[in-house]
Write a protein that holds these residues in place. Sequence first.
Motif, PDB file in Angstrom:
ATOM      1  N   ALA A   1       0.448  -1.020  -0.092  1.00  0.00           N
ATOM      2  CA  ALA A   1      -0.087  -0.298  -0.313  1.00  0.00           C
ATOM      3  C   ALA A   1       1.137   1.429   0.116  1.00  0.00           C
ATOM      4  O   ALA A   1       0.180   2.102  -0.115  1.00  0.00           O
ATOM      5  N   HIS A   2       2.271   1.473   0.257  1.00  0.00           N
ATOM      6  CA  HIS A   2       3.436   2.593  -0.007  1.00  0.00           C
ATOM      7  C   HIS A   2       2.547   3.349   1.650  1.00  0.00           C
ATOM      8  O   HIS A   2       2.558   4.481   1.087  1.00  0.00           O
ATOM      9  N   LEU A   3       1.922   3.472   2.366  1.00  0.00           N
ATOM     10  CA  LEU A   3       1.919   3.948   3.414  1.00  0.00           C
ATOM     11  C   LEU A   3       3.170   4.700   4.500  1.00  0.00           C
ATOM     12  O   LEU A   3       4.388   4.273   4.024  1.00  0.00           O
ATOM     13  N   ALA A   4       2.661   5.160   4.763  1.00  0.00           N
ATOM     14  CA  ALA A   4       3.950   6.224   5.743  1.00  0.00           C
ATOM     15  C   ALA A   4       4.423   5.014   6.695  1.00  0.00           C
ATOM     16  O   ALA A   4       3.251   4.582   7.148  1.00  0.00           O
ATOM     17  N   LEU A   5       5.498   5.254   7.245  1.00  0.00           N
ATOM     18  CA  LEU A   5       6.079   4.717   8.114  1.00  0.00           C
ATOM     19  C   LEU A   5       5.447   3.951   9.594  1.00  0.00           C
ATOM     20  O   LEU A   5       5.267   3.437  10.257  1.00  0.00           O
ATOM     21  N   THR A   6       4.342   5.457   9.425  1.00  0.00           N
ATOM     22  CA  THR A   6       3.789   5.792  11.163  1.00  0.00           C
ATOM     23  C   THR A   6       2.649   4.594  10.661  1.00  0.00           C
ATOM     24  O   THR A   6       1.711   4.551  11.758  1.00  0.00           O
ATOM     25  N   GLU A   7       2.315   3.730   9.690  1.00  0.00           N
ATOM     26  CA  GLU A   7       0.843   2.663   9.500  1.00  0.00           C
ATOM     27  C   GLU A   7       1.721   1.475   9.158  1.00  0.00           C
ATOM     28  O   GLU A   7       2.664   1.536   8.818  1.00  0.00           O
ATOM     29  N   GLY A   8       0.414   0.656   9.487  1.00  0.00           N
ATOM     30  CA  GLY A   8       1.002  -0.125   9.359  1.00  0.00           C
ATOM     31  C   GLY A   8       1.106  -1.264  10.302  1.00  0.00           C
ATOM     32  O   GLY A   8       1.101  -0.804  11.510  1.00  0.00           O
ATOM     33  N   THR A   9       1.474  -2.388   9.462  1.00  0.00           N
ATOM     34  CA  THR A   9       2.237  -3.523  10.905  1.00  0.00           C
ATOM     35  C   THR A   9       3.185  -3.367  10.868  1.00  0.00           C
ATOM     36  O   THR A   9       3.873  -4.485  12.365  1.00  0.00           O
TER      37      THR A   9
END
Length: 290
Positions: free
Chosen positions: A229-237
């Motif tokens: 998803a190429h999310l920001a580093l602050t998001e995701g698992t």
Amino acid sequence: MNSTQRTWPLPFVTGVAVQRYLTAEEGLEAAREEGCSHWYVDASLMQDMPHNWSRDRRSRLVATAADYGLRPVLHGNFRAPLASEIPEVRAASLDYVRSEVDLAASIGAEALVIHGGAFVEPRPTKAHRDAALERFVSLLSVVEREAADKGVEVWLENLSYYPKYRPFSYVFTREADFSEVLAEIPHLKFVLDVGHANVNQSMALPAFMSFAPSIAALALSNNSGGQDAHLALTEGTLSVRELTDVIRALNWSGLIAFETRNEGVSAGVEYLRNMWESGANTELVAGIGA
């Protein structure tokens, strides 16, 4: 001050790249604005495929990049079917990647990033994946050798792992694949894409710990584990804190590339700095060093 003369508040960072999925010229301007030292030229974009580069365009890009003090990384087309079971398709794919090598050499790229591509198999098994990897590595050996003769370094990037219910399967996705590649090409360098490594598996940290000496760069983004998803580093698992702990324990240094679509480079660097300066998980670091 040129971007290549910059320093970052992270002792392990030798350079910072950005991938914005823009044309090469637009990406160069974005990288300059974000204070990077490198930027991705993405050959998966139609405008930036090798056949769309005139000699004049290459010369102009080289001149502008030199003026800005930035250097490109040529991100090869991940769609090239280098692992196809069809010999004629593999031969055509090899010729295509040779054109990427020539483009990388002509624009003074830091490296050419290559991917395993995909193979078609409704129900890919381990045997299918192993055979595809073997076909890919046989061509990768040729590409790496020819690229070295032209002064181009090849970096191999892992793709996302989608194990079930897909009519295709990406090649070079598993931790064991790193060992298989190094057995054939011991001096090859990798881009560890931590976002890809977090899709349907938790491979980022184990692969980093096992193959850090061969990892030239980290491609950074986050996701929830289901898809890239190429999310920001602050998001995701993906645990960025654990990632910085491993970097510290292994004394790794190299290029970091941001592929975050919803966050800029400065925010990503600042988040990494906070993780780094908050101190290490001493038990984790001690365990890695044991």
